[in-house]
Design an enzyme around this catalytic site. Structure first.
Site, PDB file in Angstrom:
ATOM      1  N   ILE A 206      39.779  30.281  41.041  1.00  0.00           N
ATOM      2  CA  ILE A 206      41.211  30.232  40.766  1.00  0.00           C
ATOM      3  C   ILE A 206      42.017  30.688  41.979  1.00  0.00           C
ATOM      4  O   ILE A 206      43.058  30.104  42.300  1.00  0.00           O
ATOM      5  CB  ILE A 206      41.551  31.104  39.544  1.00  0.00           C
ATOM      6  CG1 ILE A 206      40.915  30.511  38.277  1.00  0.00           C
ATOM      7  CG2 ILE A 206      43.062  31.240  39.363  1.00  0.00           C
ATOM      8  CD1 ILE A 206      41.004  31.423  37.067  1.00  0.00           C
TER       9      ILE A 206
ATOM     10  N   ARG B 132      36.606  40.176  48.964  1.00  0.00           N
ATOM     11  CA  ARG B 132      35.541  40.990  49.557  1.00  0.00           C
ATOM     12  C   ARG B 132      34.701  40.203  50.558  1.00  0.00           C
ATOM     13  O   ARG B 132      34.186  40.760  51.517  1.00  0.00           O
ATOM     14  CB  ARG B 132      34.631  41.552  48.465  1.00  0.00           C
ATOM     15  CG  ARG B 132      35.256  42.650  47.641  1.00  0.00           C
ATOM     16  CD  ARG B 132      34.320  43.124  46.556  1.00  0.00           C
ATOM     17  NE  ARG B 132      34.049  42.072  45.560  1.00  0.00           N
ATOM     18  CZ  ARG B 132      33.229  42.208  44.535  1.00  0.00           C
ATOM     19  NH1 ARG B 132      32.565  43.345  44.375  1.00  0.00           N
ATOM     20  NH2 ARG B 132      33.071  41.230  43.669  1.00  0.00           N
TER      21      ARG B 132
ATOM     22  N   ASP C 157      38.312  44.912  49.399  1.00  0.00           N
ATOM     23  CA  ASP C 157      37.729  45.238  48.098  1.00  0.00           C
ATOM     24  C   ASP C 157      38.808  45.959  47.311  1.00  0.00           C
ATOM     25  O   ASP C 157      39.168  47.090  47.643  1.00  0.00           O
ATOM     26  CB  ASP C 157      36.496  46.122  48.278  1.00  0.00           C
ATOM     27  CG  ASP C 157      35.813  46.464  46.966  1.00  0.00           C
ATOM     28  OD1 ASP C 157      36.395  46.179  45.899  1.00  0.00           O
ATOM     29  OD2 ASP C 157      34.701  47.029  47.004  1.00  0.00           O
TER      30      ASP C 157
ATOM     31  N   TYR D 116      35.577  44.348  29.463  1.00  0.00           N
ATOM     32  CA  TYR D 116      36.374  43.308  30.117  1.00  0.00           C
ATOM     33  C   TYR D 116      37.695  43.108  29.382  1.00  0.00           C
ATOM     34  O   TYR D 116      38.772  43.080  29.998  1.00  0.00           O
ATOM     35  CB  TYR D 116      35.571  42.014  30.143  1.00  0.00           C
ATOM     36  CG  TYR D 116      36.294  40.835  30.750  1.00  0.00           C
ATOM     37  CD1 TYR D 116      36.546  40.784  32.123  1.00  0.00           C
ATOM     38  CD2 TYR D 116      36.725  39.776  29.961  1.00  0.00           C
ATOM     39  CE1 TYR D 116      37.207  39.696  32.679  1.00  0.00           C
ATOM     40  CE2 TYR D 116      37.383  38.687  30.511  1.00  0.00           C
ATOM     41  CZ  TYR D 116      37.620  38.657  31.876  1.00  0.00           C
ATOM     42  OH  TYR D 116      38.270  37.567  32.427  1.00  0.00           O
TER      43      TYR D 116
ATOM     44  N   VAL E 245      36.976  28.993  32.521  1.00  0.00           N
ATOM     45  CA  VAL E 245      37.331  28.160  33.668  1.00  0.00           C
ATOM     46  C   VAL E 245      36.057  27.785  34.419  1.00  0.00           C
ATOM     47  O   VAL E 245      35.092  28.558  34.460  1.00  0.00           O
ATOM     48  CB  VAL E 245      38.318  28.901  34.599  1.00  0.00           C
ATOM     49  CG1 VAL E 245      38.757  28.012  35.760  1.00  0.00           C
ATOM     50  CG2 VAL E 245      39.531  29.386  33.810  1.00  0.00           C
TER      51      VAL E 245
END
Length: 259
Positions: A17, A37, A62, A154, A187
């Site tokens: 994305i 990263r 990061d 999450y 996705v």
């Protein structure tokens, strides 16, 4: 009125994305700093954008490290002159029952998915407010809107990101800055590939069967493309979207709408 010439910072911009959002903004004449990263990935995306005629730079960062986020924001401001657009896309996912979710993993999810976005917003918001123009788009998830088995950490981190989006939007409502979120379902990205691999590992399913199980949760029975999400991100950055603030654009083929 156009956003051509504006400067954008896209985190998690090396693939998926984030890379798609960087390309879509570049297509609209926006100068872009892509950050992630992986140095190789962001360098590749930035080089691609430059070859297409866009001013683009790569920054390794990061977002779990506050000092790196601060350095990223400074570098973006130096290269762009001003960060007018921030796309907070960097994120990670994991799968585990709440009773077995390690504190270390819980902390990692929150640090990257919520705190990283918070720090990036802190790094660019003062300048946006001072200049009287800015767009922040946080890439959340349908998991920010509802819970599901095995994604407690999450989902909690993405709920936090959505709460941050709404609160920040209320604070900047009269400043010319908007803060919104996009909440996609599954996705077609490496993150979903990891989800499929985890299902295979946990259940012994074939990968094709695991994908079918994932698609069974989506009314359209397909994965969303990164470009579809990027289109919504870019729209929220438009001048014409200036009245859209504190909102959530859901891209899930109708799954949450059917609840």
């Amino acid at each position: 009125m156009t956003i051509a010439g504006r400067g954008a910072l896209v985190t998690g911009g090396g693939r998926g994305i984030g890379a798609a959002a960087a390309r879509r903004l570049a297509d609209r004449g926006v100068r872009v700093v892509v950050a992630a990263r992986s140095t190789d990935q962001v360098e590749s995306v930035a080089a691609e954008l430059r070859e297409a005629g866009t001013d683009a730079w790569a920054v390794t960062c990061d977002v779990a490290e506050p000092t790196e986020v601060a350095a990223m924001c400074r570098a973006a401001a130096e290269r762009l002159g001003a960060v007018d657009i921030l796309v907070n896309n960097a994120g990670v996912a994991t799968s585990a029952p709440v009773a077995k979710l390690a504190l270390e993993e819980w902390t990692r999810l929150w640090t990257i998915n919520a705190t990283g976005a918070f720090l990036a917003m802190q790094g660019v918001l003062p300048g946006m407010i001072e200049r009287g123009w800015g767009r922040i788009v946080n890439v959340a998830s349908v998991a920010a809107l509802r819970g599901a088995r095995y994604i407690g950490g999450y989902a909690a981190s993405k709920h936090a990101l959505l709460g941050l989006t709404r609160s920040a939007a209320a604070e900047v409502a009269t400043s010319g800055v908007t803060v919104n979120a996009v909440c996609p379902g599954y996705v077609d990205t490496p993150m979903t590939d990891t989800t499929i691999a985890n299902i295979v590992k946990r259940t012994g399913m074939e990968a094709s069967a695991a994908l079918d199980a994932v698609l069974a949760t989506t009314p359209q029975r397909r994965l969303i493309s990164p470009e579809e999400v990027a289109a919504s991100v870019a729209f929220l950055c438009d001048e014409e979207a200036r009245s859209i603030n504190g909102q959530t654009v859901v891209l899930d083929g109708g799954a949450t709408g059917a609840l």
